[in-house]
Write an enzyme that holds these catalytic residues in place. Structure first.
Site, PDB file in Angstrom:
ATOM      1  NE  ARG A  53      -2.085   1.971   3.592  1.00 48.01           N
ATOM      2  CZ  ARG A  53      -2.321   2.446   4.849  1.00 48.01           C
ATOM      3  NH1 ARG A  53      -3.710   2.023   5.097  1.00 48.01           N
ATOM      4  NH2 ARG A  53      -1.959   3.278   5.466  1.00 48.01           N
ATOM      5  CE1 TYR A  55      -4.629   6.257   7.822  1.00 46.63           C
ATOM      6  CE2 TYR A  55      -4.566   6.037   5.368  1.00 46.63           C
ATOM      7  CZ  TYR A  55      -4.602   5.544   6.751  1.00 46.63           C
ATOM      8  OH  TYR A  55      -4.780   4.364   6.847  1.00 46.63           O
ATOM      9  CG  ASP A  79      -6.766   3.713   3.633  1.00 43.06           C
ATOM     10  OD1 ASP A  79      -7.913   4.296   3.190  1.00 43.06           O
ATOM     11  OD2 ASP A  79      -6.708   3.165   4.670  1.00 43.06           O
ATOM     12  CG  HIS A  93      -7.962   7.166   6.446  1.00 38.16           C
ATOM     13  ND1 HIS A  93      -8.113   7.963   7.710  1.00 38.16           N
ATOM     14  CD2 HIS A  93      -7.897   6.046   6.559  1.00 38.16           C
ATOM     15  CE1 HIS A  93      -8.139   7.058   8.539  1.00 38.16           C
ATOM     16  NE2 HIS A  93      -7.742   5.767   8.086  1.00 38.16           N
ATOM     17  CD  GLU A 102      -8.263   0.917   3.144  1.00 39.09           C
ATOM     18  OE1 GLU A 102      -7.327   0.185   2.775  1.00 39.09           O
ATOM     19  OE2 GLU A 102      -8.452   0.968   4.412  1.00 39.09           O
ATOM     20  CD  GLU A 145     -10.106   1.232   7.747  1.00 40.50           C
ATOM     21  OE1 GLU A 145      -9.215   0.652   7.343  1.00 40.50           O
ATOM     22  OE2 GLU A 145      -9.733   2.488   8.500  1.00 40.50           O
ATOM     23  NE  ARG A 181      -9.185  -3.191   3.767  1.00 38.29           N
ATOM     24  CZ  ARG A 181      -8.613  -2.486   4.948  1.00 38.29           C
ATOM     25  NH1 ARG A 181      -9.249  -1.517   5.259  1.00 38.29           N
ATOM     26  NH2 ARG A 181      -7.583  -3.019   5.344  1.00 38.29           N
ATOM     27  CD  GLU A 217      -4.624  -2.502   6.652  1.00 41.07           C
ATOM     28  OE1 GLU A 217      -5.599  -2.678   7.236  1.00 41.07           O
ATOM     29  OE2 GLU A 217      -4.200  -1.193   6.647  1.00 41.07           O
ATOM     30  CD1 TRP A 232      -7.009  11.994  10.125  1.00 38.55           C
ATOM     31  CD2 TRP A 232      -7.439   9.938  10.875  1.00 38.55           C
ATOM     32  NE1 TRP A 232      -5.740  11.251  10.240  1.00 38.55           N
ATOM     33  CE2 TRP A 232      -6.260  10.026  10.723  1.00 38.55           C
ATOM     34  CE3 TRP A 232      -8.141   9.055  11.275  1.00 38.55           C
ATOM     35  CZ2 TRP A 232      -5.342   9.022  11.081  1.00 38.55           C
ATOM     36  CZ3 TRP A 232      -7.471   7.582  11.742  1.00 38.55           C
ATOM     37  CH2 TRP A 232      -6.017   7.746  11.516  1.00 38.55           C
TER      38      TRP A 232
HETATM   39  C1  CS2 Z   1      -6.381   2.449   8.268  1.00 42.28           C
HETATM   40  C2  CS2 Z   1      -6.217   2.348   9.711  1.00 42.28           C
HETATM   41  O1  CS2 Z   1      -5.127   0.369   8.047  1.00 42.28           O
HETATM   42  C3  CS2 Z   1      -5.765   0.997   7.470  1.00 42.28           C
HETATM   43  O2  CS2 Z   1      -6.559   0.871   6.490  1.00 42.28           O
HETATM   44  O3  CS2 Z   1      -7.278   2.966   7.613  1.00 42.28           O
HETATM   45  O4  CS2 Z   1      -4.868   2.333  10.087  1.00 42.28           O
HETATM   46  C4  CS2 Z   1      -7.037   3.054  10.436  1.00 42.28           C
HETATM   47  O5  CS2 Z   1      -6.760   4.817  10.219  1.00 42.28           O
HETATM   48  C5  CS2 Z   1      -7.118   3.046  12.088  1.00 42.28           C
HETATM   49  O6  CS2 Z   1      -7.157   1.582  12.433  1.00 42.28           O
HETATM   50  C6  CS2 Z   1      -8.219   3.612  12.726  1.00 42.28           C
HETATM   51  O7  CS2 Z   1      -8.459   3.181  13.769  1.00 42.28           O
HETATM   52 MG    MG Z   2      -7.889   1.883   5.888  1.00 40.79          MG
END
Ligand code: CS2
Ligand code: MG
Length: 405
Positions: free
Chosen positions: A147, A159, A212, A214, A238, A264, A285, A341, A405
């Site tokens: 990633r 991020y 990602d 986010h 993602e 997630e 995910r 992941e 975020w």
């Molecule tokens: C992220 C995470 O791994 C990922 O894909 O989106 O690191 C996420 O930000 C954190 O687990 C939030 O708790």
């Molecule tokens: Mg993520």
């Protein structure tokens, strides 16, 4: 057989984890992960005050009945706190069932679908070159999927980029209030294509690339990004947009063939239902810790399989090794598993608390053959690392508007 005792242990060996420990009257112990980053003590209160009193004295073998009792019986269904509490209990009960049967959990699920579990690693850098250098190192270590997250020029924070600064991967030692980060979609768009074109130029076409977002983009911006990245053949994109409104993924889908992944933060099969059923995503995910445990993940996986959607469980550092292990058992069984992941097995403190039996080689993990989940939780070691209040960051646009975020 009876549940004799249930304990909730919060420890912070570098970051906070909420662990559920169930002791059955035969002396068999099961452990589960119930961590919700930034809201840990809410899960503890929910478990101690509302869940544990209902379970002591019950038969730990009745996993299904206990799951339904905690889900339907609460009247107030779903939500991250409730579902993490159910997940912690559920994982611990599967751990116990495996130990009683003298079988690893993946055997209880139906046995193997594959020899090992493919992993994707994280490369996060301060600029495009740095990110690709890091990706190259991971490829050299044997990872087949990486990633890529690069800092965006002109933004103070990005991020997924771990620098020498503290960020969400670490505990906020001296600032126990949510840190604030910055976002600007235009600045992001001015560099993101170059990251992937340069990555393909330097890394070649043999490695799987992922990214990602986010949830920082609107659906039409996600459509633009998906289209823009098509020439670089991502394994998946993602969390392009938030999917509280699941239909918004129709718009993204109409415009791009870049495979999409999401889930997630999902807490139940209902959160994924429309996206899966309408084939609006390619990878789901959801994580065992946040979507209600192994019992719930098994249902999501089977449902996704009907629509050619593959699983790609969340594997961030704020899920404990017990969750990672639960995922390895699920992934070994899930016929429609995609990729896991992976951010490493944690620092020395984490490994002293959670002794995990796993083999990682050439970008692949091989699940434990030990009965149960294959994680020994060292409660005494955990006591050396007491809980520390900590938060995930909050994001703002440059004009101060709160953003995803
Ligand atoms: C992220 C995470 O791994 C990922 O894909 O989106 O690191 C996420 O930000 C954190 O687990 C939030 O708790
Ligand atoms: Mg993520």
């Amino acid at each position: 057989m009876k549940i004799e005792d249930i304990k909730v242990i919060v420890c912070s060996p570098g970051r906070n984890f909420v662990t559920v420990k169930i002791v059955a009257d035969s002396g068999v112990i099961g452990v589960g992960d119930a961590t919700v980053n930034g809201r840990e003590m809410a899960v503890v209160a929910y478990l101690e005050e509302h869940v544990i009193p209902c379970l002591v004295g019950r038969d730990p073998q009745d996993i299904e009945d206990i799951w339904q009792y905690l889900y339907k019986g609460a009247y107030w269904r779903k939500g991250p706190i409730t579902m993490a509490a159910i997940a912690g209990i559920d994982m611990a009960l599967w751990d116990i069932k495996g130990k009683l049967a003298n079988l690893p959990v993946y055997q209880l699920l139906g046995g193997r679908s594959r020899a090992g579990v493919n992993l994707y690693a994280h490369a996060g850098g301060s600029d495009i070159d740095d990110t690709i250098d890091k990706a190259q190192t991971l490829v050299d270590q044997g990872f087949k999927a990486v990633r890529l997250q690069s800092a965006v020029a002109g933004l103070k924070t990005t991020y997924g980029v771990v620098g020498d600064k503290k960020d969400y991967y670490e505990l906020q030692g001296n600032r126990p209030l949510p840190p604030e980060e910055q976002w600007c979609t235009q600045k992001y768009f001015s560099m993101i294509e170059a990251l992937f074109s340069e990555a393909r130029r330097r890394l070649g076409s043999g490695v799987h690339l992922l990214h990602d977002v986010h949830s920082r983009l609107t659906p039409i911006e996600s459509a633009r990004l998906g289209k823009m990245l098509e020439p670089y053949h991502l394994l998946f994109l993602e969390d392009a947009s938030i999917a509280e409104n699941q239909q918004s993924y129709e718009l993204i889908r109409q415009h791009t063939t870049t495979p999409l992944a999401i889930g997630e933060t999902y807490n139940s099969i209902w959160d994924c239902k429309d996206l899966i059923q309408s084939q609006l995503v390619d990878y789901i995910r959801a994580a065992a810790t946040h979507a209600g445990g192994i019992t719930a993940m098994r249902r999501i996986a089977d449902f996704a399989g009907l629509y050619n959607v593959r699983t790609a469980p969340h594997g961030a550092p704020d899920l404990s090794p017990i969750c990672f292990s639960a995922h390895l058992h699920l992934n070994t069984w899930t016929p429609n598993f995609g990729i896991q992941e992976f951010v490493g097995l944690g620092n020395e403190q984490i490994r002293s608390v959670f002794q995990q039996d796993v083999m990682i080689k050439d970008g692949m993990a091989v699940v434990s053959e030990k009965p149960g989940l294959g994680v020994d939780f060292n409660e005494q070691a955990a006591q050396q690392y007491p809980y520390k209040r900590s938060y995930l960051p909050v994001s703002r646009l440059e004009d101060g508007t709160v953003w995803n975020w």
